[in-house]
Design an enzyme around this catalytic site. Structure first.
Site, PDB file in Angstrom:
ATOM      1  CG  ASP A  79      -0.250  -0.156   2.532  1.00 18.47           C
ATOM      2  OD1 ASP A  79       0.708  -0.956   2.622  1.00 18.47           O
ATOM      3  OD2 ASP A  79      -0.633   0.533   3.503  1.00 18.47           O
ATOM      4  CD  GLU A 136       3.208  -0.896   7.777  1.00 20.06           C
ATOM      5  OE1 GLU A 136       3.287  -0.937   9.020  1.00 20.06           O
ATOM      6  OE2 GLU A 136       3.375   0.166   7.153  1.00 20.06           O
TER       7      GLU A 136
HETATM    8 ZN   LIG Z   1       5.234   3.830   6.163  1.00 20.52          ZN
HETATM    9 ZN   LIG Z   2       6.522   1.184   5.184  1.00 22.01          ZN
END
Ligand SMILES: [Zn+2]
Ligand SMILES: [Zn+2]
Length: 390
Positions: A79, A136
């Site tokens: 991401d 994440e």
């Molecule tokens: Zn980051």
């Molecule tokens: Zn990262």
């Protein structure tokens, strides 16, 4: 050809994948194009299984070598971030307000390069599980994949994660035993006072004064309550109250972040924030309501796995390429959720003198793909050939 030469032969193509991903950043779980790209590549490399939609938009690739008992997980995050890019690169983001400012485009391309190399040779015994995860950046994509049965459907004996690190030279790596990234929690404190005319303060309970005392008192937690040899952060990052100059407002709202490198300190910080906010407010005749939300846990490397990372980098790239006693960072990582369930290690690879992570001028160093992919392939083989610790 040596392992490094084999990787170098495909690194040029992996750079193109990285730039392709960089042009089309996607956020959190909305990774339609990115996960389709990853799945298409894994299928083209001839992996035995490619499963999409794990934990929302995660992709898992399974590669089997010769018969063997062990399995290893290798993880990349996919991401991007809601940041407006200012690099001016030819491959800059084509999506306004989104960019790969944490290098997850590079992590994805590096792991794809390793998958291609391992699939071409299949010169190992056991199973490699490639984990491409969503979200994440604050969305706990790792947790979502685990809750979707990642380790039940694709069991592994160990799992590893790599993150690029600006300031560390390209081609160098850093790891440590124990905590390498902090836990991250949030708090919100509502101070309930009594509003009124600013010229008649004696009739009010001023939530701005009370909130200011709370901010000051919270600074005593790390300074006076935390072991000086341990690590903790308590930062108040927002303070909102009032609308005009002649009114003492009724309420104030503060919020902030709490970081720690071990679970015990984390618990102490949580208890202290609540205790100090409520008792300080009470001392001034106000009331504090505290909402404390736990985020990512501490990322704790397992000793044998961290040692394996060090040994692999050293034998592949030389002793000067590895720092086995890296300083931990007070930033957080959802890789921590994997390490709560499976042994493994999270480590850094150099991104050279780039802008910092999450900066609008940041860019992943394409030269890091070759050494990164070489370490991935060697680490997978080292983990699979390790004596079972069961
Ligand atoms: Zn980051
Ligand atoms: Zn990262």
């Amino acid at each position: 050809m040596s392992a490094l030469e084999k990787i170098a032969a495909i690194a040029g193509e992996a750079v193109l994948w990285r730039r392709d991903l960089h042009r089309r950043p996607e956020l959190l779980y909305a990774l339609d194009e990115t996960s389709a790209f990853v799945a298409q590549k894994l299928n083209a490399f001839g992996l035995d299984e490619v499963v999409t939609g794990v934990g929302g938009s995660g992709v898992v690739g399974v590669l089997r070598g010769r018969p063997g008992n062990r399995a290893v997980g290798l993880r990349a995050d996919m991401d991007a971030l809601p940041i407006e890019e200012i690099t001016g690169a030819a491959w800059a983001s084509e999506k306004p307000g989104a960019m790969h400012a944490c290098g997850h485009d590079g992590h994805t391309a590096t792991l794809l390069a390793a998958a291609r190399r391992l699939a071409a040779d299949r010169d190992f015994a056991g199973t490699v599980v490639f984990v491409f995860q969503p979200a994440e950046e604050g969305g706990a994509g790792a947790k979502a994949m685990i809750e979707d049965g990642l380790f039940d459907r694709f069991p592994v004996d160990e799992i590893y994660g790599i993150h690029n690190l600006p300031g560390l030279p390209v081609g160098r790596f850093a790891v440590r035993h124990g905590a390498i990234m902090a836990s991250t929690d949030r708090f919100y404190i509502d101070i309930l006072g009594r509003g009124g005319h600013a010229a008649r303060p004696q009739e009010t309970i001023d939530p701005i004064l009370v909130g200011s005392q709370v901010v000051t008192a919270l600074q005593s937690i790390v300074a006076r309550n935390t072991d000086p040899l341990a690590s903790g952060v308590v930062s108040v990052t927002t303070f909102h109250a009032g609308n005009t100059d002649n009114v003492i407002p009724q309420t104030a709202r503060l919020s902030g972040t709490v970081r720690a490198l071990d679970g015990r300190v984390r618990g102490e910080l949580e208890a202290s924030v609540s205790r100090i906010a409520t008792t300080v407010a009470t001392a001034f005749g106000a009331e504090a309501r505290v909402l404390y939300e736990r985020g990512y846990p501490v990322t704790v490397n397992h000793a044998a796995a961290a040692e394996r990372v060090g040994d692999v980098v050293e034998s592949l790239l030389g002793q000067s390429a590895i720092d086995r006693t890296a300083a931990p960072l007070m930033a957080a990582e959802d890789f921590s959720y994997y390490l709560e369930r499976v042994p493994g290690a999270y480590f850094f690879m150099g991104n050279g003198p780039s802008a910092g992570l999450h900066h609008p001028a940041y860019d992943f160093a394409d030269d890091a793909i070759a050494p990164g992919a070489a370490v991935w392939t060697a680490l997978a083989k080292a983990s699979l050939s390790a004596a079972s610790q069961a």
